[in-house]
Design a protein around this motif. Structure first.
Motif, short mmCIF file in Angstrom:
data_model
loop_
_atom_site.label_atom_id
_atom_site.label_comp_id
_atom_site.label_asym_id
_atom_site.label_seq_id
_atom_site.Cartn_x
_atom_site.Cartn_y
_atom_site.Cartn_z
N HIS A 142 42.64 42.44 31.68
CA HIS A 142 42.80 42.46 33.27
C HIS A 142 42.87 43.90 33.71
O HIS A 142 42.12 44.04 34.54
CB HIS A 142 44.15 41.64 33.54
N VAL A 143 43.25 44.94 32.84
CA VAL A 143 43.27 46.25 33.39
C VAL A 143 41.86 46.53 33.17
O VAL A 143 41.44 47.17 34.15
CB VAL A 143 44.19 46.87 32.32
N PHE A 144 41.14 46.14 32.23
CA PHE A 144 39.80 46.76 32.19
C PHE A 144 39.21 46.08 33.22
O PHE A 144 37.97 46.54 33.89
CB PHE A 144 39.43 46.28 30.70
N VAL A 145 38.92 44.74 33.55
CA VAL A 145 38.34 44.11 34.62
C VAL A 145 38.64 44.78 35.86
O VAL A 145 37.70 44.98 36.78
CB VAL A 145 38.71 42.66 34.84
N ARG A 146 40.01 44.84 36.49
CA ARG A 146 40.42 45.56 37.63
C ARG A 146 40.17 46.81 37.87
O ARG A 146 39.92 47.13 38.92
CB ARG A 146 41.87 45.14 37.88
N ALA A 147 40.42 47.85 36.91
CA ALA A 147 40.08 49.06 36.80
C ALA A 147 39.07 49.59 36.42
O ALA A 147 38.55 50.92 36.87
CB ALA A 147 41.41 49.69 36.20
N GLY A 148 38.12 49.08 35.62
CA GLY A 148 37.04 49.45 35.18
C GLY A 148 37.28 50.04 33.60
O GLY A 148 38.33 50.08 33.28
N ILE A 204 36.17 52.99 32.24
CA ILE A 204 36.66 54.27 32.05
C ILE A 204 38.09 54.49 32.07
O ILE A 204 38.92 54.98 31.40
CB ILE A 204 35.96 55.29 32.95
N TYR A 205 38.83 54.01 33.22
CA TYR A 205 39.89 54.02 33.35
C TYR A 205 41.01 53.21 32.60
O TYR A 205 41.97 53.47 32.21
CB TYR A 205 40.39 53.69 34.95
N GLY A 206 40.32 51.93 32.09
CA GLY A 206 40.77 51.14 31.14
C GLY A 206 41.10 51.77 29.75
O GLY A 206 42.22 51.85 29.28
N PHE A 207 39.92 52.53 29.22
CA PHE A 207 40.15 53.38 28.21
C PHE A 207 41.22 54.44 28.35
O PHE A 207 41.99 54.74 27.20
CB PHE A 207 38.78 53.60 27.54
N VAL A 208 40.99 55.15 29.36
CA VAL A 208 41.95 56.26 29.49
C VAL A 208 43.68 55.68 29.67
O VAL A 208 44.44 56.13 28.95
CB VAL A 208 41.79 56.75 30.78
N ALA A 209 43.74 54.48 30.06
CA ALA A 209 45.22 53.98 30.11
C ALA A 209 45.55 53.55 28.94
O ALA A 209 46.72 53.84 28.32
CB ALA A 209 45.36 52.89 31.09
N LEU A 210 44.69 52.85 28.02
CA LEU A 210 44.73 52.29 26.78
C LEU A 210 45.10 53.59 25.77
O LEU A 210 46.04 53.64 24.95
CB LEU A 210 43.66 51.75 26.25
N LEU A 211 44.14 54.79 25.81
CA LEU A 211 44.68 55.62 25.18
C LEU A 211 45.88 56.39 25.40
O LEU A 211 46.70 56.64 24.52
CB LEU A 211 43.40 56.78 25.26
N PHE A 212 46.26 56.35 26.72
CA PHE A 212 47.53 57.19 27.04
C PHE A 212 48.79 56.29 26.83
O PHE A 212 49.59 56.89 26.09
CB PHE A 212 47.57 57.03 28.54
N PHE A 213 48.79 54.85 26.84
CA PHE A 213 49.97 54.15 26.46
C PHE A 213 49.78 54.04 24.91
O PHE A 213 50.98 53.96 24.28
CB PHE A 213 49.76 52.62 27.13
N ALA A 214 48.64 54.04 24.19
CA ALA A 214 48.72 53.94 22.47
C ALA A 214 49.48 55.42 22.35
O ALA A 214 50.28 55.36 20.99
CB ALA A 214 47.35 53.84 22.03
N TRP A 215 49.14 56.45 22.60
CA TRP A 215 49.80 57.72 22.36
C TRP A 215 51.30 57.62 22.64
O TRP A 215 51.99 58.07 21.79
CB TRP A 215 49.26 58.96 23.33
#
Length: 103
Positions: free
Chosen positions: A15-21, A23-34
């Motif tokens: 849902h995040v990847f579809v709604r945000a795109g 690039i932003y999806g990967f940035v959010a994924l990397l941030f929350f994984a960190w």
């Protein structure tokens, strides 16, 4: 406590990847994984240094006192309730996928 870290959140990723795109999806994924890895590493370090058989709330009481203990209980119970609520909400989506004509 650790069960709620990754659980139902993985169902929100598409849902995040579809709604945000992408690039932003990967940035959010990397941030929350960190964030998740950092918190777990710090918690593991506390466990390793103590050598005692406490749980999350017990360590909070030891290092932060009674206020930390109460806060840890509230956050742990809140996280469990929130995760179970997410699973209840997702159950209707899964049920409609399995039985599309029923709902």
């Amino acid at each position: 406590f650790p069960v709620t870290i990754g659980g139902a959140g993985m169902f929100a990723l598409p849902h995040v990847f579809v709604r945000a795109g992408i690039i932003y999806g990967f940035v959010a994924l990397l941030f929350f994984a960190w964030v998740s890895i950092s918190l777990n590493a710090r918690y593991a370090k506390i466990i390793d240094q103590n050598g005692t058989n406490n749980r999350f709330a017990g360590y909070a009481k030891k290092y932060l006192g009674q206020t930390g203990y109460i806060s840890a209980l509230v956050f742990a119970l809140g996280g469990i309730v929130f995760a179970l609520t997410v699973y209840i909400v997702l159950a209707t989506s899964f049920f409609s996928l399995i039985f599309p004509s029923f709902l």
